[in-house]
Design a protein around this motif. Structure first.
Motif, PDB file in Angstrom:
ATOM      1  N   THR A  37      14.949  -1.006  -6.631  1.00 32.10           N
ATOM      2  CA  THR A  37      14.029  -1.388  -5.635  1.00 32.10           C
ATOM      3  C   THR A  37      12.206  -1.169  -6.069  1.00 32.10           C
ATOM      4  OG1 THR A  37      15.225  -2.013  -3.711  1.00 32.10           O
ATOM      5  CG2 THR A  37      12.275  -2.019  -3.693  1.00 32.10           C
ATOM      6  N   VAL A  38      11.661  -2.072  -6.600  1.00 34.79           N
ATOM      7  CA  VAL A  38      10.445  -1.552  -7.744  1.00 34.79           C
ATOM      8  C   VAL A  38       8.846  -2.212  -6.664  1.00 34.79           C
ATOM      9  CG1 VAL A  38       9.505  -1.930  -9.611  1.00 34.79           C
ATOM     10  CG2 VAL A  38      11.439  -1.728  -9.758  1.00 34.79           C
ATOM     11  N   LEU A  39       8.153  -1.095  -6.522  1.00 35.41           N
ATOM     12  CA  LEU A  39       6.378  -1.634  -6.486  1.00 35.41           C
ATOM     13  C   LEU A  39       5.883  -2.255  -7.516  1.00 35.41           C
ATOM     14  CD1 LEU A  39       4.321  -1.180  -4.295  1.00 35.41           C
ATOM     15  CD2 LEU A  39       3.639   0.774  -5.102  1.00 35.41           C
ATOM     16  N   SER A  87      -2.549  -7.843  -4.367  1.00 37.75           N
ATOM     17  CA  SER A  87      -1.841  -7.288  -3.331  1.00 37.75           C
ATOM     18  C   SER A  87      -0.155  -5.801  -4.432  1.00 37.75           C
ATOM     19  CB  SER A  87      -1.502  -8.310  -2.704  1.00 37.75           C
ATOM     20  OG  SER A  87      -0.846  -8.939  -2.520  1.00 37.75           O
ATOM     21  N   GLU A  88       0.251  -5.275  -3.370  1.00 36.13           N
ATOM     22  CA  GLU A  88       0.908  -4.974  -3.978  1.00 36.13           C
ATOM     23  C   GLU A  88       2.101  -5.742  -3.366  1.00 36.13           C
ATOM     24  OE1 GLU A  88       0.489  -0.302  -2.925  1.00 36.13           O
ATOM     25  OE2 GLU A  88       0.831  -0.754  -1.876  1.00 36.13           O
ATOM     26  N   GLY A  89       3.555  -5.558  -3.811  1.00 35.87           N
ATOM     27  CA  GLY A  89       4.610  -6.450  -4.301  1.00 35.87           C
ATOM     28  C   GLY A  89       5.711  -5.576  -4.090  1.00 35.87           C
ATOM     29  N   VAL A 135       5.257   0.358   5.707  1.00 31.20           N
ATOM     30  CA  VAL A 135       5.291   0.802   4.500  1.00 31.20           C
ATOM     31  C   VAL A 135       3.689   1.835   4.687  1.00 31.20           C
ATOM     32  CG1 VAL A 135       5.227   1.067   1.684  1.00 31.20           C
ATOM     33  CG2 VAL A 135       6.999  -0.703   3.112  1.00 31.20           C
ATOM     34  N   ARG A 136       2.653   0.685   4.892  1.00 38.44           N
ATOM     35  CA  ARG A 136       1.780   1.357   4.934  1.00 38.44           C
ATOM     36  C   ARG A 136       1.458   2.117   6.331  1.00 38.44           C
ATOM     37  NH1 ARG A 136       1.057  -4.258   3.800  1.00 38.44           N
ATOM     38  NH2 ARG A 136       0.355  -4.978   2.400  1.00 38.44           N
ATOM     39  N   THR A 137       1.662   2.310   6.987  1.00 29.96           N
ATOM     40  CA  THR A 137       1.608   2.752   8.148  1.00 29.96           C
ATOM     41  C   THR A 137       2.926   4.490   7.901  1.00 29.96           C
ATOM     42  OG1 THR A 137       1.969   0.918   9.769  1.00 29.96           O
ATOM     43  CG2 THR A 137       2.468   3.468  11.004  1.00 29.96           C
ATOM     44  N   ALA A 138       3.628   4.239   6.959  1.00 30.22           N
ATOM     45  CA  ALA A 138       4.329   5.706   7.143  1.00 30.22           C
ATOM     46  C   ALA A 138       3.469   6.422   6.122  1.00 30.22           C
ATOM     47  CB  ALA A 138       5.934   5.158   6.435  1.00 30.22           C
ATOM     48  N   VAL A 266       9.141   1.810  -3.067  1.00 28.27           N
ATOM     49  CA  VAL A 266       7.764   1.178  -2.657  1.00 28.27           C
ATOM     50  C   VAL A 266       6.936   2.123  -1.509  1.00 28.27           C
ATOM     51  CG1 VAL A 266       7.518  -1.102  -0.894  1.00 28.27           C
ATOM     52  CG2 VAL A 266       9.493  -0.048  -2.880  1.00 28.27           C
ATOM     53  N   THR A 267       7.776   2.222  -0.785  1.00 25.75           N
ATOM     54  CA  THR A 267       6.633   4.001   0.748  1.00 25.75           C
ATOM     55  C   THR A 267       6.160   4.506  -0.361  1.00 25.75           C
ATOM     56  OG1 THR A 267       8.235   3.656   2.398  1.00 25.75           O
ATOM     57  CG2 THR A 267       6.379   5.021   3.084  1.00 25.75           C
ATOM     58  N   LEU A 268       6.494   5.194  -1.577  1.00 26.54           N
ATOM     59  CA  LEU A 268       6.458   6.696  -2.022  1.00 26.54           C
ATOM     60  C   LEU A 268       6.423   7.234  -1.725  1.00 26.54           C
ATOM     61  CD1 LEU A 268       3.532   4.821  -4.177  1.00 26.54           C
ATOM     62  CD2 LEU A 268       5.820   4.715  -4.817  1.00 26.54           C
TER      63      LEU A 268
END
Length: 306
Positions: A37-39, A87-89, A135-138, A266-268
């Motif tokens: 899984t890649v951002l 946008s991010e994917g 993800v953005r929330t985390a 993805v979450t980083l």
């Protein structure tokens, strides 16, 4: 705005709403395959060379045909370009052993690992979808975490390598069950522990603690998946004067740490704001950790350094 992008290893851009897998694909029937899984950020796949290196390593662990990394690299770049930079994917690279009906022709599955991907008729594709809101929330607020026993010893990875603990396989049913259990308990995420109460990893993340000017993560030899984002953080942090090390940790080390981070592709960087109900305040160094991760994943990485 593009909602989904699908690219196969022949470089073709496919209709993501059209059928792709056969019903007897081993990846579906048995979870026999690997993935990454890649951002995708600003139209570019983050830390892609480290992901390709881990894909190859996982395929080797499963005795799959060696992935054609040039073909994967081309498919990933084409998918990222098609996705765009608005946008991010979330980009997934998926490789399965292929169709059960094809495998039946070989009789001895051990012979397949020496075949080319084309000869073995394996299944491979790249899919890009939007990044989930969680993800953005985390990233912004951190995550509440509970510790759960994985029911295995830290010695299992070396004593029973066929358990594939260091490979990123498609068999994620246990990981997803742990996350569902956490949600029922009112938590966002999980940190797995061993039967010796050693810290392992999250269902989809690496665990890193901060202690003074030191970053510590559990070593891969105890059965955790080597993390690409964790490696990217360490590479940048060492340049910035941090001491980075791989050490076995106990739950007590989590509680007494300056901060705990769940790192994933993805979450980083998601800071643990609550551990087993114990609130953990945001430390002064939190913005620096996030910046180091962002800088680290912006680089492609190096297969030779994996």
């Amino acid at each position: 705005m593009v909602e989904r992008v699908l690219v196969t290893l022949d470089g073709a851009i496919r209709d993501p709403d059209a059928p792709l897998l056969y019903a007897d694909d081993i990846g579906v029937l048995r979870g026999d395959g690997v993935f990454e899984t890649v951002l995708v950020r600003d139209g570019q796949p983050c830390a892609i060379e480290w992901h390709l290196a881990r894909l190859r390593r996982s395929a080797e662990a499963l005795e799959l045909p060696a992935p054609d990394l040039d073909a994967w690299r081309t498919a990933v770049q084409k998918a990222a370009k098609e996705w765009g930079d608005t946008s991010e994917g979330l980009l997934r690279m998926v490789l399965t052993r292929g169709r059960d009906s094809d495998l039946g022709r070989y009789g001895d599955l051990s012979a397949i690992k020496d075949m080319s991907p084309a000869e073995a008729a394996s299944t491979g594709y790249v899919l890009v979808v939007p990044v989930a809101e969680r993800v953005r929330t985390a990233r912004a607020e951190g995550v509440s975490v509970i510790t759960l026993s994985r029911g295995i010893s830290v010695d299992l990875a070396q004593a029973a390598p066929w358990q594939l603990l260091g490979a990123k396989t498609l068999s994620y049913a246990t990981n997803m069950a742990a996350l569902r259990f956490a949600q029922r308990m009112g938590a966002d995420d999980v940190i797995f522990t061993s039967t010796e109460h050693r810290v392992l990893e999250g269902p989809r993340s690496s665990v890193v603690i901060v202690r003074d000017k030191q970053l510590i993560t559990p070593p891969a030899k105890i059965g955790v998946l080597p993390g690409t984002t964790q490696r990217a953080l360490f590479a940048e942090a060492e340049k910035a004067g941090w001491e980075c090390s791989y050490q076995q940790l106990f739950i007590a080390d989590l509680i007494t740490a300056d901060s705990i981070w769940m790192l994933s592709s993805v979450t980083l960087a998601a800071r643990v704001n609550s551990l087993d109900g114990l609130r953990m305040s945001a430390p002064d160094h939190a913005p620096e950790i996030i910046e180091l991760v962002d800088r680290g994943v912006a680089r492609p990485g190096s297969i030779a350094d994996w």
